[in-house]
Design a protein around this motif. Structure first.
Motif, PDB file in Angstrom:
ATOM      1  N   LYS A   1       1.352 -13.281   7.850  1.00  0.00           N
ATOM      2  CA  LYS A   1       2.655 -12.778   8.296  1.00  0.00           C
ATOM      3  C   LYS A   1       3.725 -12.948   7.225  1.00  0.00           C
ATOM      4  CE  LYS A   1       1.762 -13.675  13.185  1.00  0.00           C
ATOM      5  NZ  LYS A   1       2.265 -14.326  14.444  1.00  0.00           N
ATOM      6  N   LYS A   2       3.397 -12.445   6.027  1.00  0.00           N
ATOM      7  CA  LYS A   2       4.395 -12.532   4.963  1.00  0.00           C
ATOM      8  C   LYS A   2       4.220 -11.409   3.944  1.00  0.00           C
ATOM      9  CE  LYS A   2       1.919 -15.675   1.813  1.00  0.00           C
ATOM     10  NZ  LYS A   2       1.991 -16.981   1.114  1.00  0.00           N
ATOM     11  N   LEU A   3       5.295 -11.141   3.238  1.00  0.00           N
ATOM     12  CA  LEU A   3       5.297 -10.161   2.164  1.00  0.00           C
ATOM     13  C   LEU A   3       4.755 -10.818   0.901  1.00  0.00           C
ATOM     14  CD1 LEU A   3       6.297  -7.320   1.148  1.00  0.00           C
ATOM     15  CD2 LEU A   3       8.457  -8.444   0.587  1.00  0.00           C
ATOM     16  N   ILE A   4       3.773 -10.182   0.257  1.00  0.00           N
ATOM     17  CA  ILE A   4       3.190 -10.793  -0.939  1.00  0.00           C
ATOM     18  C   ILE A   4       3.427  -9.978  -2.208  1.00  0.00           C
ATOM     19  CG2 ILE A   4       1.418 -12.017   0.367  1.00  0.00           C
ATOM     20  CD1 ILE A   4      -0.593  -9.897  -0.511  1.00  0.00           C
ATOM     21  N   TYR A   5       3.930  -8.732  -2.069  1.00  0.00           N
ATOM     22  CA  TYR A   5       4.162  -7.910  -3.261  1.00  0.00           C
ATOM     23  C   TYR A   5       5.215  -6.854  -2.959  1.00  0.00           C
ATOM     24  CZ  TYR A   5       3.253  -4.348  -6.874  1.00  0.00           C
ATOM     25  OH  TYR A   5       3.384  -3.415  -7.891  1.00  0.00           O
ATOM     26  N   ASN A   6       6.085  -6.603  -3.934  1.00  0.00           N
ATOM     27  CA  ASN A   6       7.075  -5.540  -3.818  1.00  0.00           C
ATOM     28  C   ASN A   6       7.237  -4.842  -5.160  1.00  0.00           C
ATOM     29  OD1 ASN A   6      10.233  -4.978  -4.464  1.00  0.00           O
ATOM     30  ND2 ASN A   6       9.695  -4.280  -2.401  1.00  0.00           N
ATOM     31  N   ALA A   7       7.395  -3.528  -5.118  1.00  0.00           N
ATOM     32  CA  ALA A   7       7.646  -2.750  -6.333  1.00  0.00           C
ATOM     33  C   ALA A   7       8.600  -1.617  -6.010  1.00  0.00           C
ATOM     34  CB  ALA A   7       6.339  -2.198  -6.902  1.00  0.00           C
ATOM     35  N   GLN A   8       9.470  -1.308  -6.947  1.00  0.00           N
ATOM     36  CA  GLN A   8      10.407  -0.201  -6.797  1.00  0.00           C
ATOM     37  C   GLN A   8      10.214   0.772  -7.945  1.00  0.00           C
ATOM     38  OE1 GLN A   8      14.399  -1.671  -6.216  1.00  0.00           O
ATOM     39  NE2 GLN A   8      13.784  -3.027  -4.551  1.00  0.00           N
ATOM     40  N   THR A   9      10.159   2.059  -7.615  1.00  0.00           N
ATOM     41  CA  THR A   9       9.912   3.090  -8.620  1.00  0.00           C
ATOM     42  C   THR A   9      10.862   4.260  -8.427  1.00  0.00           C
ATOM     43  OG1 THR A   9       8.209   4.098  -7.228  1.00  0.00           O
ATOM     44  CG2 THR A   9       7.450   2.540  -8.900  1.00  0.00           C
ATOM     45  N   ASP A  10      11.082   4.986  -9.520  1.00  0.00           N
ATOM     46  CA  ASP A  10      11.870   6.220  -9.508  1.00  0.00           C
ATOM     47  C   ASP A  10      11.009   7.370 -10.012  1.00  0.00           C
ATOM     48  OD1 ASP A  10      14.066   4.829  -8.660  1.00  0.00           O
ATOM     49  OD2 ASP A  10      15.056   4.782 -10.629  1.00  0.00           O
TER      50      ASP A  10
ATOM     51  N   ASP B   1      -6.255  -6.131   7.552  1.00  0.00           N
ATOM     52  CA  ASP B   1      -5.810  -7.433   7.064  1.00  0.00           C
ATOM     53  C   ASP B   1      -4.454  -7.355   6.363  1.00  0.00           C
ATOM     54  OD1 ASP B   1      -8.295  -9.123   7.585  1.00  0.00           O
ATOM     55  OD2 ASP B   1      -9.135  -7.487   6.388  1.00  0.00           O
ATOM     56  N   GLN B   2      -4.250  -6.253   5.637  1.00  0.00           N
ATOM     57  CA  GLN B   2      -3.023  -6.095   4.868  1.00  0.00           C
ATOM     58  C   GLN B   2      -2.511  -4.664   5.009  1.00  0.00           C
ATOM     59  OE1 GLN B   2      -4.612  -7.349   1.074  1.00  0.00           O
ATOM     60  NE2 GLN B   2      -3.855  -9.438   1.339  1.00  0.00           N
ATOM     61  N   VAL B   3      -1.200  -4.501   4.919  1.00  0.00           N
ATOM     62  CA  VAL B   3      -0.573  -3.182   5.013  1.00  0.00           C
ATOM     63  C   VAL B   3       0.298  -2.959   3.790  1.00  0.00           C
ATOM     64  CG1 VAL B   3       1.021  -1.717   6.305  1.00  0.00           C
ATOM     65  CG2 VAL B   3      -0.584  -3.188   7.530  1.00  0.00           C
ATOM     66  N   MET B   4       0.087  -1.827   3.135  1.00  0.00           N
ATOM     67  CA  MET B   4       0.934  -1.455   2.008  1.00  0.00           C
ATOM     68  C   MET B   4       1.787  -0.266   2.428  1.00  0.00           C
ATOM     69  SD  MET B   4      -0.036  -0.582  -1.955  1.00  0.00           S
ATOM     70  CE  MET B   4       0.041  -2.285  -2.485  1.00  0.00           C
TER      71      MET B   4
END
Length: 208
Positions: free
Chosen positions: A168-177, A104-107
């Motif tokens: 068919k949409k992006l529901i979450y984004n995160a950026q990490t170092d 259903d969802q892809v991370m």
């Protein structure tokens, strides 16, 4: 002498810990987005082929943390093996593979940069203190005979996206170092903790 040796060793370990870090730099989600426990989430790390161990660890640790929260998460590597299409870093090609499946969802966890940085570490004493002769002398002496050194740090930058395949949409984004992770497992473990904590903060998943 033994106590001095233990003290120096402790300082060294603390210095290593200070250089090692994993932090969230930014994140967002679409309004009112919530994960549902019955939906199947496929986790895939997009990294160079030579980083296979890191890929496995990044996927398995995030899957483990999501399962602890009650969500049906699975690893792409564990499901499909070292598939070239999934591992070569082509995010669009990977998403096409999941179409018309029970996912259903892809991370996706994409390594967007891996770089080495050279920084200067000041030696003992720092800048002189002008409050008296002895502190000034000690600071000068320390700088003269321990002038500092250069160190090289390895920095990873990760971009994490959660797609809803049905909508068919992006529901979450995160950026990490991550800076100077001691092992692939440690980097993956700290990363997974950070992401799940942020997903809770964003109210994408409920706190247990």
């Amino acid at each position: 002498m033994k106590r001095i040796g233990l003290f120096i060793m402790a300082i060294g370990l603390l210095s290593m810990a200070a250089c090692t870090s994993t932090k969230l730099t930014s994140s967002w989600k679409t309004p009112d987005a919530r994960l549902q426990e019955e939906k199947k989430i496929m986790v895939i790390a997009l990294v160079p082929a030579k980083e296979r161990t890191l890929r496995v660890q990044m996927e398995s640790n995030l899957v483990s943390e999501l399962r602890k929260e009650g969500y049906n998460a699975v690893s792409a590597y564990a499901t499909y093996g070292p598939d070239d299409e999934l591992g070569k870093g082509d995010e669009k090609a990977a998403l096409r593979k999941f179409r018309n499946s029970d996912v259903d969802q892809v991370m996706t966890i994409a390594m967007v940069d891996k770089s080495r940085e050279r920084t200067f570490v000041p030696g003992y004493g720092g800048y002189p203190y002008y409050g008296g002769f002895w502190p000034y002398y000690r600071g000068w002496y320390g700088r003269m005979y321990d002038p500092g050194y250069y160190q090289v740090n390895t920095k990873y930058q990760w971009d994490t996206n959660l797609y809803d395949l049905k909508e068919k949409k992006l529901i979450y984004n995160a950026q990490t170092d991550s800076v100077d992770p001691p092992t692939a497992y440690r980097q993956a473990y700290l990363f997974a903790k950070q992401i799940v904590k942020d997903m809770q903060k964003q109210q994408l998943i409920a706190k247990n």
